[in-house]
Design a protein around this motif. Structure first.
Motif, short mmCIF file in Angstrom:
data_model
loop_
_atom_site.label_atom_id
_atom_site.label_comp_id
_atom_site.label_asym_id
_atom_site.label_seq_id
_atom_site.Cartn_x
_atom_site.Cartn_y
_atom_site.Cartn_z
N ILE A 197 38.95 45.50 42.12
CA ILE A 197 37.59 45.71 41.63
C ILE A 197 37.59 46.79 40.57
O ILE A 197 38.26 47.82 40.72
N VAL A 198 36.83 46.55 39.50
CA VAL A 198 36.61 47.53 38.45
C VAL A 198 35.11 47.62 38.20
O VAL A 198 34.33 46.80 38.71
N LYS A 199 34.72 48.61 37.41
CA LYS A 199 33.30 48.84 37.13
C LYS A 199 33.10 48.95 35.62
O LYS A 199 33.93 49.53 34.91
N VAL A 200 31.98 48.45 35.14
CA VAL A 200 31.63 48.53 33.72
C VAL A 200 31.11 49.93 33.42
O VAL A 200 30.15 50.40 34.04
N VAL A 201 31.78 50.62 32.48
CA VAL A 201 31.36 51.97 32.09
C VAL A 201 30.84 52.03 30.65
O VAL A 201 30.36 53.06 30.21
N ARG A 202 30.98 50.93 29.94
CA ARG A 202 30.38 50.81 28.61
C ARG A 202 30.04 49.34 28.40
O ARG A 202 30.91 48.48 28.49
N ALA A 203 28.77 49.08 28.15
CA ALA A 203 28.30 47.71 27.95
C ALA A 203 28.76 47.20 26.59
O ALA A 203 29.38 47.92 25.81
N ALA A 204 28.42 45.98 26.30
CA ALA A 204 28.92 45.25 25.13
C ALA A 204 28.79 46.02 23.82
O ALA A 204 27.76 46.59 23.52
N TYR A 205 29.88 45.99 23.08
CA TYR A 205 29.95 46.54 21.72
C TYR A 205 30.94 45.68 20.94
O TYR A 205 31.66 44.87 21.52
N ALA A 206 30.95 45.83 19.64
CA ALA A 206 31.82 45.01 18.80
C ALA A 206 33.28 45.17 19.23
O ALA A 206 33.80 46.29 19.29
N ASP A 207 33.93 44.06 19.54
CA ASP A 207 35.33 44.06 19.94
C ASP A 207 36.17 44.53 18.74
O ASP A 207 36.22 43.84 17.71
N PRO A 208 36.82 45.69 18.84
CA PRO A 208 37.58 46.20 17.70
C PRO A 208 38.75 45.31 17.29
O PRO A 208 39.15 45.32 16.12
N SER A 209 39.28 44.52 18.20
CA SER A 209 40.44 43.68 17.88
C SER A 209 40.10 42.59 16.87
O SER A 209 40.99 42.11 16.16
N ASP A 266 47.29 48.14 36.08
CA ASP A 266 47.06 48.88 34.83
C ASP A 266 45.84 49.79 34.97
O ASP A 266 45.84 50.92 34.51
N PHE A 267 44.81 49.29 35.62
CA PHE A 267 43.61 50.11 35.86
C PHE A 267 43.94 51.26 36.82
O PHE A 267 43.48 52.39 36.63
N ALA A 268 44.72 50.97 37.85
CA ALA A 268 45.02 51.97 38.88
C ALA A 268 45.88 53.11 38.37
O ALA A 268 45.81 54.23 38.90
N ARG A 269 46.69 52.88 37.33
CA ARG A 269 47.56 53.93 36.80
C ARG A 269 46.78 55.14 36.32
O ARG A 269 47.21 56.28 36.47
N ASN A 270 45.65 54.92 35.69
CA ASN A 270 44.77 55.99 35.20
C ASN A 270 43.34 55.64 35.60
O ASN A 270 42.57 55.15 34.78
N PRO A 271 43.00 55.90 36.86
CA PRO A 271 41.73 55.39 37.38
C PRO A 271 40.47 55.87 36.66
O PRO A 271 39.46 55.19 36.68
N GLN A 272 40.53 57.02 36.02
CA GLN A 272 39.36 57.53 35.30
C GLN A 272 39.33 57.08 33.84
O GLN A 272 38.32 57.25 33.16
#
Length: 152
Positions: free
Chosen positions: A65-77, A17-23
């Protein structure tokens, strides 16, 4: 930079799922364990590297492997009454749960299976193989990270 292992069911969110749209960032939501939440909220930081571990499936193991691009924020779900992760007690002013955003780094050439991880003496202290450890978010030391990837 810190290192982490996040467990996911591939039917919900896989390394593919990550690889489908890597950016394109994927929201890592739905963590509903307080210790795992605390790791997300207090430990996981921008730029951290994360091993994606496929669980609750036929082939268990580290897939990429993935990388964190936004640190913790309120989980919208937690605020969405249609979500399986909805929490009626959570409020916008006092959110209970957090999410992070992740982007694709790489897919491993071979799945590092749970059996292979367990058979490595170097992995004895890895939280994943500790008796009773069922967290979906767990820290990995720099040495464990290197030793894990060497198992490919």
């Amino acid at each position: 930079m810190n290192y982490w292992l996040f467990k996911t069911e591939p039917s919900e969110c896989s390394i593919d799922d990550f690889a489908r749209n890597p950016q394109q960032p994927i929201v890592w939501e739905g963590v509903r364990n307080y210790q795992a939440r605390n790791y997300l909220r207090d430990g996981v930081a921008l730029g951290d590297q994360v091993l994606i571990y496929h669980s609750s499936c036929k082939h268990l193991g580290v897939a990429g492997i993935v990388k964190v691009v936004r640190a913790a924020y309120a989980d919208p779900s937690q605020f969405d009454s249609r979500s399986v992760y909805y929490d009626a007690k959570a409020t916008v002013a006092q959110p209970t749960w957090v999410a992070v955003d992740l982007v694709y780094v790489s897919k491993l050439s071979h799945l590092i299976t749970l059996d292979k991880i367990k058979s490595s003496a170097k992995m004895a202290e890895l939280p994943l193989v500790q008796k009773g450890s069922r967290l979906s978010v767990m820290p990995v030391t720099a040495q464990q990270w290197c030793d894990l990837l060497a198992l490919q």
